[in-house]
Design an enzyme around this catalytic site. Structure first.
Site, short mmCIF file in Angstrom:
data_model
loop_
_atom_site.label_atom_id
_atom_site.label_comp_id
_atom_site.label_asym_id
_atom_site.label_seq_id
_atom_site.Cartn_x
_atom_site.Cartn_y
_atom_site.Cartn_z
N SER A 10 0.83 6.03 -9.58
CA SER A 10 0.58 4.67 -10.04
C SER A 10 -0.84 4.17 -9.76
O SER A 10 -1.79 4.69 -10.30
CB SER A 10 1.63 3.76 -9.40
OG SER A 10 1.61 2.50 -9.98
N ARG A 36 1.84 -6.30 7.03
CA ARG A 36 2.98 -5.39 6.79
C ARG A 36 2.46 -3.98 6.50
O ARG A 36 1.34 -3.80 5.98
CB ARG A 36 3.84 -5.87 5.61
CG ARG A 36 3.09 -6.03 4.31
CD ARG A 36 4.01 -6.35 3.15
NE ARG A 36 4.73 -5.17 2.69
CZ ARG A 36 4.21 -4.25 1.85
NH1 ARG A 36 2.97 -4.38 1.38
NH2 ARG A 36 4.93 -3.23 1.48
N PRO A 37 3.26 -2.96 6.87
CA PRO A 37 2.83 -1.60 6.56
C PRO A 37 3.03 -1.33 5.08
O PRO A 37 4.05 -1.73 4.51
CB PRO A 37 3.80 -0.73 7.39
CG PRO A 37 5.03 -1.56 7.54
CD PRO A 37 4.60 -3.00 7.53
N SER A 38 2.07 -0.67 4.43
CA SER A 38 2.23 -0.31 3.02
C SER A 38 3.30 0.77 2.90
O SER A 38 3.45 1.62 3.77
CB SER A 38 0.90 0.22 2.48
OG SER A 38 1.12 0.96 1.30
N GLY A 39 3.99 0.76 1.78
CA GLY A 39 4.96 1.81 1.51
C GLY A 39 4.39 2.87 0.57
O GLY A 39 5.06 3.84 0.25
N ARG A 50 -1.35 -3.58 5.46
CA ARG A 50 -1.97 -4.60 4.61
C ARG A 50 -1.96 -5.95 5.31
O ARG A 50 -0.97 -6.32 5.96
CB ARG A 50 -1.21 -4.73 3.28
CG ARG A 50 -1.16 -3.46 2.48
CD ARG A 50 -0.87 -3.74 1.02
NE ARG A 50 -0.42 -2.53 0.33
CZ ARG A 50 -1.22 -1.59 -0.15
NH1 ARG A 50 -2.52 -1.67 0.01
NH2 ARG A 50 -0.73 -0.53 -0.78
C1 G16 Z 1 4.52 0.02 -5.87
C2 G16 Z 1 5.81 -0.76 -5.91
C3 G16 Z 1 5.51 -2.23 -5.91
C4 G16 Z 1 4.65 -2.59 -4.71
C5 G16 Z 1 3.43 -1.69 -4.66
C6 G16 Z 1 2.62 -1.85 -3.39
O1 G16 Z 1 3.77 -0.27 -7.01
O2 G16 Z 1 6.54 -0.38 -7.05
O3 G16 Z 1 6.71 -2.94 -5.90
O4 G16 Z 1 4.25 -3.90 -4.76
O5 G16 Z 1 3.80 -0.33 -4.74
O6 G16 Z 1 3.40 -1.49 -2.32
P1 G16 Z 1 2.84 -1.35 -0.86
O7 G16 Z 1 2.13 -2.62 -0.56
O8 G16 Z 1 4.07 -1.15 -0.03
O9 G16 Z 1 1.89 -0.18 -0.85
P2 G16 Z 1 3.08 0.85 -7.86
O10 G16 Z 1 2.51 0.14 -9.04
O11 G16 Z 1 2.03 1.48 -7.00
O12 G16 Z 1 4.19 1.81 -8.19
#
Ligand code: G16
Length: 549
Positions: A67, A502-505, A511
Site C-alpha cells: 500500500s 500509538r505503535p504503527s501496525g 506514530r
Molecule cells: C493501513 C490500514 C489503515 C491504517 C493504515 C496506517 O492502510 O488499512 O486502516 O490507517 O494502514 O496504519 P498504521 O498507522 O497502523 O501504520 P494502508 O493504506 O497502508 O493499507
C-alpha cells in the site's frame, strides 16, 4: 487433495525456509521489507486454502501489496468472503503459522490448527489473488502459489490490480447468481458498475473542470486509466504520476500518504495544479484518497478523509430527508483518534459519531451498527455502508412526490457507486465528484465546512514498538508506564492541545499525533511528544525527531 502430512507440503515448505524474524499479522496483514517475506507468502497460501475450506469452499481473497509503504516493502492480507478484512481470530492463527521456525514445526502447528479449528480437509477451497506493481510482487506471488499447490487450492489469478478491486471480486464471486449479487465478477464488471452509477448520479449536470489525479506511480494508474475510459466526458481526468515501471517512483514524494503526512502538494504537481482546480492523490494500492486545491491566494489546502466524511455524510442525510425516510434511516459516522478535532465537532453537532482504533476493520465493524455508516480515517481510507435492511427499504419505498422519487433514486445509485466492501480511492473519488456536482461546490466551499485545527504527525523509530500499548481507542498509552502522564503534562501547556502516541501496525515506528489552536504550537507539541517518546524508550539515534537533535 493432499493431506497435511503429505510430501507435497513438506517439499514445498522446504523451498520456503523461514528467516530468523518474528512476523505479525498487523493492521493490514503482514507488511515488512519484501526480501524476508517468502516463507510468509507460502504459508499464507496454505492458510487461505484452509480459510476457504472452513467456510465451505467460499472464495477467499489474497492481496499482495504494501500500500502506502516504500517500494522495498511488500505485504499480504487475506480477504473474507463478503469482501471484508479477515476475521480477527484468524489474524492470530496467521501470526502463529508464520512464526513456526522449521518445516517440521510448521506442519505440526498446521495439524494442531486444523484440529482445533475443526477444518474439514475434504471440503473444496477457492482463492482469488492479486498484487500491486511492486517489483518484488512476482516472486512473492510464486511463493503464494506454492502454498496453494501444497493444499490443493482452486486458485484464480486476478493479476495486477488495486486492493479494492480484489475486495470487489471476492464479494462478486461469492454472491454471483444470488439475490445479493454484487456485480459481474470481473475487473470490467467493477468499472461498469461504478461508472454506470456515476453517470446516473450526474445526469443532466454540467461537465466539471478536469480533475488532476496523482496515481502515486502505482497500480491505481492503470485502474484510473481504465475507469476514465468508462466515464468518458462525464468526468475529465488528467492522470499524473503514472510511472509504474520506474524504479523507486512508487509513493515517492507523491501519493495520498505523502500529501497527508507532509501536508504539501507533491512537487511533481506544482506546475500542473491550477488555482481553483481540484486535485487528488491515490496511495500505492488505490485504497486511500486525498483531495486538495489551491485557495484564492494560491495556498495549498488539503481535503482529507475527515473532510470527505463531512461532505458525504451531510449529502446522504439531505437525500434521506429528501426521500422522506428520515424517521427510518439513521446516518452515523465512525472516525479514529486521528480525526481532526474540528471535524469531530462539526460532525458530532449533526450526527452520531463514534471513535475506534486505527485500522479499517475497526471502522468497518462500527459502521455496520448504523443504517448508513460513513467511515473515513483522516488518511483518506474509508467508505459508506448501507445496512441490508436499509438497502431493502430503499428498494421497496414508495415515494409520494417527484422530489422524493429523485432523492430515493440518488440514494439507490449511491449504493452502487460506493464500493461497500472496503475503502476504495476510485469509488470515493466518484462519490466526492457526485456531491461536489450536486452542491455546485468548488474546493473552496467544501473546505469551508469547518476549519481544521493545525496538526502534525511524526514518526519515531524506537528500539521495540511492541512495548507501546494503548486504551480508549488509542487515545491513551497504558505502556510504557508513566509516559501518558508526561504527555498530558506537555499537552496542558498548549491551547487546544491534544496529542496521542500509538505503535504503527504497518511500519516499524511509533506514530505521534498532535494538534493545537496555532500551527507553530501543533508542530512544537508533536516534536516535544516525539522527543519524549524517543528519550523514554531508547529510539534509534538516526531517527531522533529532527527538531530535537
Ligand atoms: C493501513 C490500514 C489503515 C491504517 C493504515 C496506517 O492502510 O488499512 O486502516 O490507517 O494502514 O496504519 P498504521 O498507522 O497502523 O501504520 P494502508 O493504506 O497502508 O493499507
Amino acid at each position: 487433495m493432499p493431506g497435511l502430512s503429505s510430501d507435497t507440503i513438506r517439499q514445498l515448505s522446504d523451498l520456503h525456509p523461514k528467516p530468523d524474524i518474528k512476523f505479525q499479522y498487523g493492521t493490514a496483514g503482514f507488511r515488512t521489507v519484501a526480501t524476508v517475506l517468502d516463507s510468509v507468502l507460502f504459508r499464507v497460501g496454505i492458510l487461505a486454502g484452509l480459510r476457504s475450506k472452513k467456510l465451505d469452499g467460499k472464495t477467499i481473497g489474497v492481496m499482495v501489496t504494501a500500500s502506502h509503504n516504500p517500494e522495498e516493502d511488500n505485504g499480504v492480507k487475506l480477504v473474507d468472503p463478503r469482501g471484508e478484512m479477515l476475521e480477527s481470530s484468524w489474524e492470530a492463527h496467521a501470526t502463529t503459522l508464520s512464526n513456526a521456525s522449521t518445516t517440521d514445526d510448521f506442519i505440526q502447528v498446521l495439524e494442531t490448527f486444523v484440529q482445533t479449528a475443526k477444518i474439514d480437509l475434504s471440503k473444496p477451497s477457492r482463492v482469488v489473488y492479486a498484487r500491486d506493481t511492486r517489483p518484488s510482487g512476482p516472486a512473492l506471488i510464486a511463493a503464494l502459489e506454492d502454498g496453494f499447490k501444497a493444499i490443493g487450492v482452486d486458485a484464480h489469478d486476478a493479476g495486477v490490480t488495486t486492493t479494492p478491486i480484489l475486495h470487489y471480486l471476492v464479494r462478486a464471486i461469492n454472491t454471483k447468481g444470488t439475490p445479493e449479487s454484487y456485480g459481474e465478477d470481473s475487473e470490467e464488471g467493477y468499472f461498469l458498475k461504478l461508472s454506470e452509477a456515476y453517470k446516473k448520479l450526474v445526469a443532466g449536470r454540467a461537465t466539471p473542470e478536469p480533475l488532476l489525479l496523482d496515481c502515486a506511480n502505482g497500480v491505481g494508474a492503470d485502474a484510473a486509466k481504465k475507469l476514465s475510459k468508462y466515464l468518458g466526458d462525464k468526468l475529465p481526468i488528467v492522470l499524473t504520476n503514472t510511472a509504474i515501471g520506474t524504479p523507486g517512483a512508487l509513493n515517492n514524494a507523491c501519493g495520498a500518504d505523502y500529501v497527508k503526512t507532509s501536508q504539501k502538494l507533491p512537487p511533481s504537481l506544482s506546475n500542473l495544479l491550477k488555482p481553483g482546480q481540484r486535485g487528488c492523490s491515490l496511495d500505492g494500492d488505490a485504497d486511500r484518497l486525498m483531495y486538495f486545491h489551491l485557495d484564492e491566494r494560491g495556498q495549498f489546502r488539503m481535503l482529507d478523509g475527515d473532510k470527505i466524511a463531512a461532505l458525504v455524510a451531510a449529502f446522504i442525510v439531505e437525500l434521506v430527508k429528501g426521500a422522506g425516510l428520515e424517521e427510518h434511516i439513521k446516518v452515523g459516522v465512525v472516525q479514529t483518534a486521528y480525526a481532526n478535532g474540528a471535524s469531530t465537532k462539526y460532525l458530532a453537532d449533526r450526527l452520531p459519531v463514534k471513535c475506534v482504533p486505527t485500522g479499517v476493520k475497526h471502522l468497518h465493524h462500527a459502521a455496520e451498527h448504523y443504517d448508513v455508516g460513513v467511515y473515513f480515517e483522516a488518511n483518506g481510507h474509508g467508505t459508506v455502508l448501507f445496512s441490508p435492511s436499509t438497502q431493502e427499504m430503499l428498494s421497496q419505498h414508495q415515494p409520494s412526490t417527484p422530489a422524493q422519487s429523485t432523492a430515493l433514486n440518488h440514494l439507490i445509485n449511491l449504493t452502487q457507486v460506493i464500493n461497500q466492501t472496503v475503502g476504495d480511492a476510485l469509488s470515493d473519488m466518484l462519490l466526492v465528484e457526485v456531491v461536489l456536482s450536486h452542491k455546485s461546490y468548488s474546493g473552496i466551499e467544501w473546505d469551508s465546512l469547518y476549519t481544521d485545527l493545525p496538526n502534525r504527525l511524526v514518526k519515531v523509530k524506537v528500539a521495540d514498538r511492541n512495548i507501546f500499548r494503548t486504551e480508549d481507542a488509542e487515545r491513551r498509552l497504558v505502556s510504557p508506564v508513566g509516559l501518558q502522564d508526561k504527555i498530558e503534562g506537555l499537552v496542558r501547556r498548549y491551547e487546544g492541545g491534544r496529542s496521542f502516541v500509538r505503535p504503527s501496525g504497518t511500519e516499524d515506528v511509533v506514530r505521534v499525533y498532535a494538534e493545537a489552536v496555532l500551527r507553530p504550537q501543533a508542530d512544537e507539541l508533536a516534536f516535544r511528544v516525539a522527543g519524549l517518546v524517543y528519550d523514554e524508550t531508547g529510539g534509534d539515534p538516526a531517527s531522533r525527531p529532527r527538531e530535537f537533535i
